[in-house]
Design an enzyme around this catalytic site. Structure first.
Site, PDB file in Angstrom:
ATOM      1  N   ASP A  98       0.821  -1.194   0.127  1.00 44.53           N
ATOM      2  CA  ASP A  98       0.055   0.038  -0.035  1.00 44.53           C
ATOM      3  C   ASP A  98       0.875   1.141  -0.031  1.00 44.53           C
ATOM      4  OD1 ASP A  98      -2.357   1.741   0.464  1.00 44.53           O
ATOM      5  OD2 ASP A  98      -3.381   0.017   1.569  1.00 44.53           O
ATOM      6  N   ASP A 199      -3.096   4.858  -2.147  1.00 42.02           N
ATOM      7  CA  ASP A 199      -4.241   5.597  -1.201  1.00 42.02           C
ATOM      8  C   ASP A 199      -4.577   6.906  -1.741  1.00 42.02           C
ATOM      9  OD1 ASP A 199      -5.560   5.293   1.352  1.00 42.02           O
ATOM     10  OD2 ASP A 199      -4.420   6.939   1.784  1.00 42.02           O
ATOM     11  N   GLU A 256      -6.538   4.403  -5.764  1.00 42.74           N
ATOM     12  CA  GLU A 256      -7.917   4.450  -5.070  1.00 42.74           C
ATOM     13  C   GLU A 256      -8.695   5.992  -5.227  1.00 42.74           C
ATOM     14  OE1 GLU A 256      -9.853   4.645  -0.488  1.00 42.74           O
ATOM     15  OE2 GLU A 256      -8.230   5.766  -0.902  1.00 42.74           O
ATOM     16  N   HIS A 329     -11.242  -3.204   3.578  1.00 45.99           N
ATOM     17  CA  HIS A 329     -10.897  -2.801   4.839  1.00 45.99           C
ATOM     18  C   HIS A 329     -11.882  -1.515   5.519  1.00 45.99           C
ATOM     19  CE1 HIS A 329      -8.358  -0.366   3.005  1.00 45.99           C
ATOM     20  NE2 HIS A 329      -8.193   0.367   3.976  1.00 45.99           N
ATOM     21  N   ASP A 330     -12.453  -0.879   4.503  1.00 46.55           N
ATOM     22  CA  ASP A 330     -13.209   0.545   4.752  1.00 46.55           C
ATOM     23  C   ASP A 330     -14.600   0.193   4.849  1.00 46.55           C
ATOM     24  OD1 ASP A 330     -10.849   2.050   5.086  1.00 46.55           O
ATOM     25  OD2 ASP A 330     -10.695   2.635   2.963  1.00 46.55           O
TER      26      ASP A 330
HETATM   27  C1  NOJ Z   1      -8.252   5.061   2.510  1.00 51.31           C
HETATM   28  C2  NOJ Z   1      -7.958   3.820   3.248  1.00 51.31           C
HETATM   29  O1  NOJ Z   1      -8.396   2.846   2.514  1.00 51.31           O
HETATM   30  C3  NOJ Z   1      -8.456   4.243   4.667  1.00 51.31           C
HETATM   31  O2  NOJ Z   1      -8.600   3.064   5.356  1.00 51.31           O
HETATM   32  C4  NOJ Z   1      -7.500   5.273   5.080  1.00 51.31           C
HETATM   33  O3  NOJ Z   1      -8.312   5.671   6.323  1.00 51.31           O
HETATM   34  C5  NOJ Z   1      -7.789   6.866   4.342  1.00 51.31           C
HETATM   35  N1  NOJ Z   1      -7.572   6.554   2.928  1.00 51.31           N
HETATM   36  C6  NOJ Z   1      -6.592   7.651   4.735  1.00 51.31           C
HETATM   37  O4  NOJ Z   1      -5.364   7.132   4.442  1.00 51.31           O
END
Ligand code: NOJ
Length: 559
Positions: A98, A199, A256, A329-330
């Protein structure tokens, strides 16, 4: 499309903290990933994306990096990573890391030096501005709530943080900073990493007029997305990043892009010479069956979801690779996002997993998805861990919810549901660890675990394995990767249907996302059934009776 090594990706996302603990500290580690390579190869995956493993104070579980060059000791060390890369290679699996370069941790030495001397060299690594009339430089709201600015003690200066206040945004306008990033990225690629998930990539450039905008909430702040998402000129940074790093190593990259990309710039990102191999967009993430918008209207929600999935395919039109994923994971676990509680079982779970699996694009699965791990609803807000959960909870209370209502809302939507320890066995702590895990295991681990499903041909895991095997099969791999998509049954409510075609081959995918039987008339001759989540297939002449939550992949005649 020019063929690339990563086009056949069946990816698997690992949240290292929760995957497998091997040293008994209750926290997952890199050796734990290596220990499960046989299992991952058994599922058929060929790429692993590891959520952040760099040194971090873990305010945002690793998305706040304090040392880009080092591995956090909780996960192990560089030798463990090298061992993982080498062992994974023996299993035909490539490792992606990541890359979190929109921001660092406040504990990063760059930021510490910036605080000590905001007008010095390191001050220019971050976005630091004068306050205005005793308050923040502007009224942008952070993506995680509250102001996007934090005051630097004893000064009238503020630093920008689009996420938590522990994650100061880097200043990509500074070429010296960019050089440092490229050096670091190439260091990991030299070590054997085959690429990155990147990210928050849409936010690298900000509209640096930093204007106040009309507030859109009682907090006085405003959702400033248009001013820090895909801002004009971001392409210069992304193209340079690609040229100086990824392109030199033929790396695989997944940007992302949260809200997604406007159609006019989509191909700049993932077209033939795009900045990235592919993107994670959030098209499906806004659909939540228990939300006020969709409660009780499963078919309406599926129809809206289907529109969104087809529109995306229509925009890209075979000129780039999308990424088909459902969990990460979000987000809460997919089956609870799409299926009403009383309908959750093997059929709805397998159907859900197939919703975008056979669409053009690569595929990514999240740990626990293939065994149908579920959300673990908590009885108290204190059982959660993530600062953003607490900010959100406080926000709900401020907006007038009772504590019970706010907790119910958190239980519905928190990203922490995806972060409970992986359920490997029915042993204590689900075989994740020998000691108490950092985050509580879902008590349903005795029923839902990998061990009990692995050798059961009728399990959800076996169904996922069949999906993977079909996508990877010699006969159909190219069709699923490069074939056209032709939407079918578009006006049939609750049905997702489409054909994939390549040369003389044609495959029909029909998904009944409803809890009741549906009859469809087929306009193609069916040559065989490639996959079904039911043993019984009800097909007579051109009449197909689809059972509740049935998914069928059919070899069909092209006409
Ligand atoms: C996206 C990530 O998937 C998330 O888990 C994170 O909190 C935010 N970006 C900030 O880095």
């Amino acid at each position: 499309m020019v063929k690339k090594w990563w086009h056949n990706t069946i990816g698997y996302q690992i949240y290292p903290k929760s995957f497998q603990d091997t040293n008994g500290d209750g926290i997952g580690d890199l050796k734990g990933v290596t220990a499960h390579l046989d299992d991952l190869a058994d599922l058929g995956i060929n790429v692993i994306w590891l959520c952040p493993i760099n040194k971090s104070p873990m305010k945002d579980h690793g998305y706040d990096i304090s040392d880009y060059e080092e591995i956090d000791p909780m996960f192990g060390c560089k030798d463990d990573l090298v061992e993982l890369i080498q062992e994974a290679d023996k299993h035909g699996i490539k490792i992606l890391m990541d890359l979190v370069v929109n921001h660092t941790s406040v504990e990063h030495p760059w930021f510490q030096k910036a605080l000590a001397e905001p007008n010095g060299k390191y001050g220019k690594y971050y976005i630091i501005k004068e306050g205005k009339d005793g308050r923040e430089p502007n009224n942008w709201r952070s993506i995680f709530g509250g102001s996007a600015w934090e005051q630097i003690e004893n000064t009238n200066l503020y630093y920008l943080h689009l996420f938590t206040k522990w994650q100061p945004d880097l200043n990509w306008e500074n070429p010296i900073l960019r050089e440092k990033i490229y050096e670091m990225v190439n260091g990991w690629l030299d070590l054997g990493i085959k690429g990155f998930r990147i990210d928050a990539i849409s936010h690298l450039k900000k509209d640096f007029t930093y204007q106040d905008l009309p507030s859109d909430g009682i907090d006085g702040y405003v959702d400033g997305f248009p001013y820090f998402s895909n801002v004009n000129g971001i392409g210069d940074f992304l193209a340079e990043l690609r040229e100086r790093t990824f392109a030199r190593y033929d790396a695989m990259t997944i940007g992302e892009v949260d809200e997604g990309l406007p159609p006019d710039i989509l191909l700049d990102f993932i077209g033939e010479n795009g900045y990235f191999s592919t993107i994670f967009d959030f098209c499906h993430a806004k659909f939540l069956i228990n939300s006020a918008q969709w409660k009780g209207s499963l078919t309406e929600m599926i129809d809206a979801l289907k529109k969104c999935l087809f529109a995306k395919q229509n925009t890209i039109n075979g000129k780039g690779m999308l990424c088909n994923y459902l969990e990460n994971h979000d987000l809460p676990r997919i089956v609870e996002r799409f299926i009403p509680e009383e309908e959750i079982d093997f059929y709805s779970k397998s159907m859900t997993g197939s919703i975008n699996f056979f669409m053009p694009g690569i595929v990514f699965l999240y740990q626990g998805q293939a065994i149908g791990m579920m959300n673990y609803k908590k009885e108290s807000i204190t059982a959660f861990q993530d600062p953003t959960t607490f900010t959100q909870y406080a926000e709900y209370l401020k907006n007038g919810m009772t504590e019970a209502e706010a907790l119910a809302q958190i239980n519905l939507e928190t990203r922490e549901h995806a972060r409970t320890p992986m359920q490997w066995t029915s042993e204590p702590y689900a075989g994740f660890s020998k000691s108490k895990p950092w985050f509580a295991v879902n008590p349903n681990y005795k029923q839902i675990n990998y061990e009990s499903q692995k050798n059961d041909p009728d399990s959800l895991y076996s169904f996922y394995k069949k999906m993977v095997a079909l996508r990877k099969s010699e006969t159909y791999q190219d069709l699923f990767i490069y074939g056209d998509i032709v939407p079918m049954y578009e006006t049939e409510s609750g049905i997702i249907g489409y054909e994939r075609r390549l040369n003389n081959k044609s495959v029909l995918i029909v998904i009944n996302a409803k809890p009741n039987e549906t009859v469809l008339l087929l306009s193609r001759k069916i040559k065989g059934v490639l996959l079904s989540n039911y043993k019984k297939i009800m097909l007579q002449d051109d009449v197909l009776r689809l059972q509740r939550f049935q998914i069928l992949v059919l070899d069909s005649d092209k006409n």
